[in-house]
Scaffold this motif. Structure first.
Motif, PDB file in Angstrom:
ATOM      1  N   GLN A  84     -48.064  28.920 -51.103  1.00 53.68           N
ATOM      2  CA  GLN A  84     -48.004  27.963 -52.209  1.00 53.68           C
ATOM      3  C   GLN A  84     -46.579  27.462 -52.400  1.00 53.68           C
ATOM      4  OE1 GLN A  84     -50.863  26.846 -53.863  1.00 53.68           O
ATOM      5  NE2 GLN A  84     -49.322  25.299 -54.354  1.00 53.68           N
ATOM      6  N   GLN A  85     -45.613  28.405 -52.331  1.00 50.03           N
ATOM      7  CA  GLN A  85     -44.206  28.015 -52.450  1.00 50.03           C
ATOM      8  C   GLN A  85     -43.833  27.000 -51.378  1.00 50.03           C
ATOM      9  OE1 GLN A  85     -41.650  31.400 -52.128  1.00 50.03           O
ATOM     10  NE2 GLN A  85     -42.125  32.148 -54.196  1.00 50.03           N
ATOM     11  N   ALA A  86     -44.287  27.263 -50.143  1.00 52.96           N
ATOM     12  CA  ALA A  86     -43.957  26.362 -49.038  1.00 52.96           C
ATOM     13  C   ALA A  86     -44.558  24.982 -49.288  1.00 52.96           C
ATOM     14  CB  ALA A  86     -44.472  26.947 -47.719  1.00 52.96           C
ATOM     15  N   LEU A  87     -45.797  24.947 -49.791  1.00 48.88           N
ATOM     16  CA  LEU A  87     -46.434  23.654 -50.072  1.00 48.88           C
ATOM     17  C   LEU A  87     -45.686  22.924 -51.187  1.00 48.88           C
ATOM     18  CD1 LEU A  87     -50.289  24.309 -49.924  1.00 48.88           C
ATOM     19  CD2 LEU A  87     -48.867  23.075 -48.280  1.00 48.88           C
ATOM     20  N   ASP A  88     -45.287  23.668 -52.223  1.00 44.71           N
ATOM     21  CA  ASP A  88     -44.556  23.058 -53.329  1.00 44.71           C
ATOM     22  C   ASP A  88     -43.243  22.457 -52.842  1.00 44.71           C
ATOM     23  OD1 ASP A  88     -46.573  23.833 -54.948  1.00 44.71           O
ATOM     24  OD2 ASP A  88     -45.547  25.585 -55.795  1.00 44.71           O
ATOM     25  N   ALA A  89     -42.615  23.134 -51.859  1.00 46.69           N
ATOM     26  CA  ALA A  89     -41.341  22.647 -51.341  1.00 46.69           C
ATOM     27  C   ALA A  89     -41.536  21.621 -50.228  1.00 46.69           C
ATOM     28  CB  ALA A  89     -40.518  23.831 -50.826  1.00 46.69           C
ATOM     29  N   GLY A  90     -42.790  21.342 -49.873  1.00 46.18           N
ATOM     30  CA  GLY A  90     -43.065  20.394 -48.798  1.00 46.18           C
ATOM     31  C   GLY A  90     -42.684  20.926 -47.423  1.00 46.18           C
ATOM     32  N   ALA A  91     -42.577  22.266 -47.282  1.00 48.83           N
ATOM     33  CA  ALA A  91     -42.158  22.865 -46.014  1.00 48.83           C
ATOM     34  C   ALA A  91     -43.389  23.289 -45.211  1.00 48.83           C
ATOM     35  CB  ALA A  91     -41.238  24.051 -46.276  1.00 48.83           C
ATOM     36  N   LEU A  92     -43.922  22.375 -44.421  1.00 49.50           N
ATOM     37  CA  LEU A  92     -45.165  22.664 -43.695  1.00 49.50           C
ATOM     38  C   LEU A  92     -44.973  23.756 -42.639  1.00 49.50           C
ATOM     39  CD1 LEU A  92     -47.089  19.301 -43.217  1.00 49.50           C
ATOM     40  CD2 LEU A  92     -47.800  21.332 -44.474  1.00 49.50           C
ATOM     41  N   ASP A  93     -43.794  23.811 -42.011  1.00 49.32           N
ATOM     42  CA  ASP A  93     -43.563  24.846 -40.999  1.00 49.32           C
ATOM     43  C   ASP A  93     -43.701  26.238 -41.607  1.00 49.32           C
ATOM     44  OD1 ASP A  93     -43.242  23.058 -39.025  1.00 49.32           O
ATOM     45  OD2 ASP A  93     -41.044  23.157 -38.939  1.00 49.32           O
ATOM     46  N   ASP A  94     -43.079  26.411 -42.781  1.00 47.21           N
ATOM     47  CA  ASP A  94     -43.187  27.715 -43.439  1.00 47.21           C
ATOM     48  C   ASP A  94     -44.618  27.978 -43.886  1.00 47.21           C
ATOM     49  OD1 ASP A  94     -40.608  28.593 -43.137  1.00 47.21           O
ATOM     50  OD2 ASP A  94     -39.889  27.555 -44.936  1.00 47.21           O
ATOM     51  N   TYR A  95     -45.300  26.910 -44.310  1.00 51.39           N
ATOM     52  CA  TYR A  95     -46.706  27.072 -44.699  1.00 51.39           C
ATOM     53  C   TYR A  95     -47.513  27.612 -43.521  1.00 51.39           C
ATOM     54  CZ  TYR A  95     -51.509  25.976 -45.886  1.00 51.39           C
ATOM     55  OH  TYR A  95     -52.860  26.077 -46.112  1.00 51.39           O
ATOM     56  N   LEU A  96     -47.313  26.992 -42.345  1.00 46.42           N
ATOM     57  CA  LEU A  96     -48.110  27.383 -41.166  1.00 46.42           C
ATOM     58  C   LEU A  96     -47.761  28.793 -40.698  1.00 46.42           C
ATOM     59  CD1 LEU A  96     -47.998  23.990 -39.237  1.00 46.42           C
ATOM     60  CD2 LEU A  96     -50.021  25.064 -40.262  1.00 46.42           C
ATOM     61  N   GLY A  97     -46.484  29.164 -40.806  1.00 42.46           N
ATOM     62  CA  GLY A  97     -46.077  30.508 -40.397  1.00 42.46           C
ATOM     63  C   GLY A  97     -46.683  31.579 -41.288  1.00 42.46           C
ATOM     64  N   ALA A  98     -46.645  31.332 -42.604  1.00 40.71           N
ATOM     65  CA  ALA A  98     -47.245  32.297 -43.526  1.00 40.71           C
ATOM     66  C   ALA A  98     -48.768  32.285 -43.364  1.00 40.71           C
ATOM     67  CB  ALA A  98     -46.855  31.958 -44.962  1.00 40.71           C
ATOM     68  N   ALA A  99     -49.328  31.090 -43.079  1.00 46.47           N
ATOM     69  CA  ALA A  99     -50.780  30.973 -42.924  1.00 46.47           C
ATOM     70  C   ALA A  99     -51.271  31.797 -41.742  1.00 46.47           C
ATOM     71  CB  ALA A  99     -51.173  29.498 -42.727  1.00 46.47           C
ATOM     72  N   GLU A 100     -50.540  31.734 -40.630  1.00 48.55           N
ATOM     73  CA  GLU A 100     -50.996  32.500 -39.466  1.00 48.55           C
ATOM     74  C   GLU A 100     -50.908  34.005 -39.751  1.00 48.55           C
ATOM     75  OE1 GLU A 100     -49.203  31.747 -35.641  1.00 48.55           O
ATOM     76  OE2 GLU A 100     -50.640  33.093 -34.706  1.00 48.55           O
ATOM     77  N   ARG A 153     -52.247  38.484 -51.283  1.00 48.83           N
ATOM     78  CA  ARG A 153     -51.802  37.681 -52.429  1.00 48.83           C
ATOM     79  C   ARG A 153     -50.338  37.305 -52.276  1.00 48.83           C
ATOM     80  NH1 ARG A 153     -55.480  41.288 -55.425  1.00 48.83           N
ATOM     81  NH2 ARG A 153     -57.256  39.988 -56.016  1.00 48.83           N
ATOM     82  N   GLY A 154     -49.535  38.239 -51.710  1.00 52.21           N
ATOM     83  CA  GLY A 154     -48.126  37.926 -51.463  1.00 52.21           C
ATOM     84  C   GLY A 154     -47.984  36.743 -50.514  1.00 52.21           C
ATOM     85  N   LEU A 155     -48.792  36.739 -49.449  1.00 49.84           N
ATOM     86  CA  LEU A 155     -48.717  35.636 -48.487  1.00 49.84           C
ATOM     87  C   LEU A 155     -49.248  34.341 -49.090  1.00 49.84           C
ATOM     88  CD1 LEU A 155     -49.667  37.565 -45.242  1.00 49.84           C
ATOM     89  CD2 LEU A 155     -47.565  36.271 -45.612  1.00 49.84           C
ATOM     90  N   LEU A 156     -50.298  34.441 -49.927  1.00 50.34           N
ATOM     91  CA  LEU A 156     -50.811  33.231 -50.588  1.00 50.34           C
ATOM     92  C   LEU A 156     -49.721  32.615 -51.463  1.00 50.34           C
ATOM     93  CD1 LEU A 156     -54.447  34.213 -51.681  1.00 50.34           C
ATOM     94  CD2 LEU A 156     -53.805  32.368 -50.103  1.00 50.34           C
ATOM     95  N   ALA A 157     -48.964  33.472 -52.140  1.00 55.07           N
ATOM     96  CA  ALA A 157     -47.874  32.966 -52.985  1.00 55.07           C
ATOM     97  C   ALA A 157     -46.814  32.281 -52.128  1.00 55.07           C
ATOM     98  CB  ALA A 157     -47.265  34.117 -53.781  1.00 55.07           C
ATOM     99  N   GLN A 158     -46.525  32.901 -50.967  1.00 58.14           N
ATOM    100  CA  GLN A 158     -45.545  32.318 -50.050  1.00 58.14           C
ATOM    101  C   GLN A 158     -46.017  30.943 -49.548  1.00 58.14           C
ATOM    102  OE1 GLN A 158     -44.568  35.617 -47.388  1.00 58.14           O
ATOM    103  NE2 GLN A 158     -43.183  34.280 -46.254  1.00 58.14           N
TER     104      GLN A 158
END
Lengths: 430, 142
Positions: free
Chosen positions: B87-103, B80-85
């Motif tokens: 979501q934050q990345a998506l809200d900020a439009g930061a795809l790199d951070d999204y992909l890093g947290a996703a992996e 859940r912590g990573l899902l929140a991270q």
């Protein structure tokens, strides 16, 4: 199969990291040696430079990483805690590192004392690894395919180390019980197949499904590969030492690992995760190289290879397969462990939880740098393979290997630094 | 029974994750947001099914409250912590951070799933024998 990188049992991260960070230094030493020795080094397998190179890579890089990974995985995989992990890890690491240096110095002309010293240090370091991990596996409360597989691989290491010590004592002046060439071939077969390839396979059936979201390896392969490899290695050893035909067991071994490579490539081709990353590229390259090494070895059995290609199977195996797969694994396991350890640390200090977020995997191991590491490695491998036919390329290949190992080292160091910095922030916020 | 049903759910989550991650890798943020929302909904529902139905029933039947289910609940918290991270990345439009947290989430999920599929679910099938249909029915109602 219940492997889990969960941490209730795991040793401090510094235990595996110490081994991982040392590996690229030995890789760079091997590259420097190749640059210094030049084209003459690759004449035959038996030049002193080739012997030193093989051990810098086989022990200094590959066994170094594998020892670190075993100390990390063993408690998690089999649920056995290592007593005094820091002391055991540091001792094993120190003995192994010093032993590899002494052995390389011995091959390069430092004389008998270097071989005596190498026997003591490597016997101690690898003996400690075998004793600690072996005891852990023997007491494993949970049995599954990987525990069985690891036992076989570790026993393979024990055979390789024993034969290596006998050979080293011979170098140190003791008389050998059997012909040196036959003993050397047998030592090499156990080290490369009974230890390196078998351990990679055992680890692969844990981490390939986990890291690339593939189906699991078929049960027949997980259950059969280790015992088959051992049976064939025993047959090959008897044939080599007693001068029987070695073709059938050698061909069987080539076939067994070609099947493992093909299975891995098949799983990766059907992976559920669609994104391709540097780790995947390392695994694909490694498995293609393993299959090619097996084919080259088979070809060598059937027809006389030109002398220039005598080293082809060994180069494909060590530089193409083993070095690729080990890096593919490090690129995932290091950033994930950094994240997991920091996560655990935060779990113990709720005050820091609101202020510090553990860095995700790509923050620990940035993708562009991982891609550069792969490109440097692929270029170095390609040039080294070409150098087997065009000796003028040996030194350019050596320089590319220097760059490739430096890139691996820089990426691992970056991960370790971020880990330390974040730990300090957690400590300060708590 | 329970094993099969839950393992199938894992594979569905994997597929939804793979689509979202591939969209993120392709740089299409709107599509990534859309596919991520579907993945997150499926994962959240799966975690809820386990925490509100399967785990309590397993604990009641076996008396093991501090064992495997405690580890699973802790890892659900990390997910859940990573899902929140993410979501934050998506809200900020930061795809790199999204992909890093996703992996990171994907590896956490895969090792978690292995433990469930090889230990917890088979143990549940044995401990809750004969009640599989009822439990699956109540999970589907979550």
């Amino acid at each position: 199969m219940t492997a889990a990188l969960s941490l209730e049992q795991a040793p401090p991260l510094s235990v595996p990291l110490r081994f991982f960070l040392t590996a690229p230094a030995f890789g760079m030493a091997a590259a420097a040696l190749l640059a210094w020795a030049g084209p003459a080094a690759l004449g035959t397998r038996w030049t002193p430079a080739v012997l030193a190179l093989t051990h810098l890579v086989g022990l200094g890089v590959l066994t170094m990483v594998m020892a670190g990974a075993l100390f990390q995985m063993l408690p998690v995989l089999v649920g056995v805690r290592i007593a005094r992990p820091l002391l055991v890890g540091r001792s094993c690491h120190g003995l192994l590192s010093a032993g590899v240096m002494a052995l390389a110095a011995g091959f390069l002309g430092a004389g008998r004392p270097a071989f005596h010293l190498a026997s003591l240090l490597l016997g101690g370091g690898l003996g400690l690894l075998l004793a600690v991990v072996g005891t852990g596996l023997a007491r494993a409360p949970r049995m599954h395919d990987s525990v069985h597989g690891m036992r076989w691989a570790l026993s393979g290491l024990a055979v390789a180390v024993t034969l290596g010590l006998v050979l080293t004592l011979g170098r140190g002046g003791a008389s050998l019980p059997l012909a040196r060439a036959a003993l050397t071939d047998t030592h090499l077969a156990w080290a490369l197949l009974g230890w390196v390839a078998l351990l990679v396979a055992v680890v692969a059936w844990q981490v390939v499904p986990m890291f690339q979201v593939t189906a699991e390896y078929p049960a027949w392969l997980r259950r059969g590969l280790a015992a088959t490899t051992w049976a064939l290695l025993l047959w090959l050893s008897a044939a080599t030492l007693l001068d029987w035909p070695a073709g059938p067991p050698a061909a069987g071994l080539a076939l067994a690992f070609a099947i493992f490579a093909a299975q891995t490539l098949g799983l990766l081709a059907r992976r559920r995760r669609r994104r391709a990353d540097a780790s995947l590229a390392f695994w694909l390259l490694g498995m293609v190289a393993l299959a090619a090494a097996a084919l080259a070895a088979l070809a060598g059995l059937l027809l006389p290879l030109p002398p220039a290609l005598a080293l082809l199977p060994a180069v494909l195996f060590l530089a193409g397969f083993a070095l690729s797969v080990v890096q593919g694994m490090l690129l995932k396991i290091v950033p994930f462990l950094v994240w997991l350890h920091l996560q655990q640390e935060l779990g113990r200090s709720p005050a820091a939880l609101a202020r510090v977020t553990p860095p995700h995997m790509h923050a620990v191991m940035p993708e562009p740098r991982a891609r550069l590491q792969f490109l440097a490695h692929a270029a170095a491998l390609g040039t080294l393979l070409a150098a087997l036919a065009v000796p003028a390329l040996v030194r350019p290949a050596a320089l590319l290997w220097l760059v490739a190992f430096a890139s691996l080292g820089a990426n691992l160091l970056g991960a370790a630094r971020l880990y330390r910095a974040t730990r300090h922030r957690i400590g300060a916020a708590a | 029974m329970i094993s099969e049903f839950m393992t199938h759910a894992h594979r569905e989550c994997d597929a939804l994750f793979a689509s979202a991650e591939a969209a993120g890798g392709g740089g299409d943020i709107d599509r990534t947001r859309d596919l991520h929302a579907r993945f997150e909904a499926a994962l959240a529902r799966h975690l809820a099914m386990e925490e509100s139905v399967l785990f309590p029933d397993f604990e009641a039947a076996t008396g093991m409250t501090g064992g495997p289910t405690a580890v699973m609940r802790m890892e659900h918290g990390q997910m859940r912590g990573l899902l929140a991270q993410m979501q934050q990345a998506l809200d900020a439009g930061a795809l790199d951070d999204y992909l890093g947290a996703a992996e990171t989430l994907m590896i956490l999920i895969q090792q978690h799933n292995m433990k469930e599929e090889h230990m917890l679910y088979p143990m549940s099938d044995r401990a809750l024998a004969g009640r599989g249909d009822d439990i699956i029915g109540r999970m589907q109602a979550v």
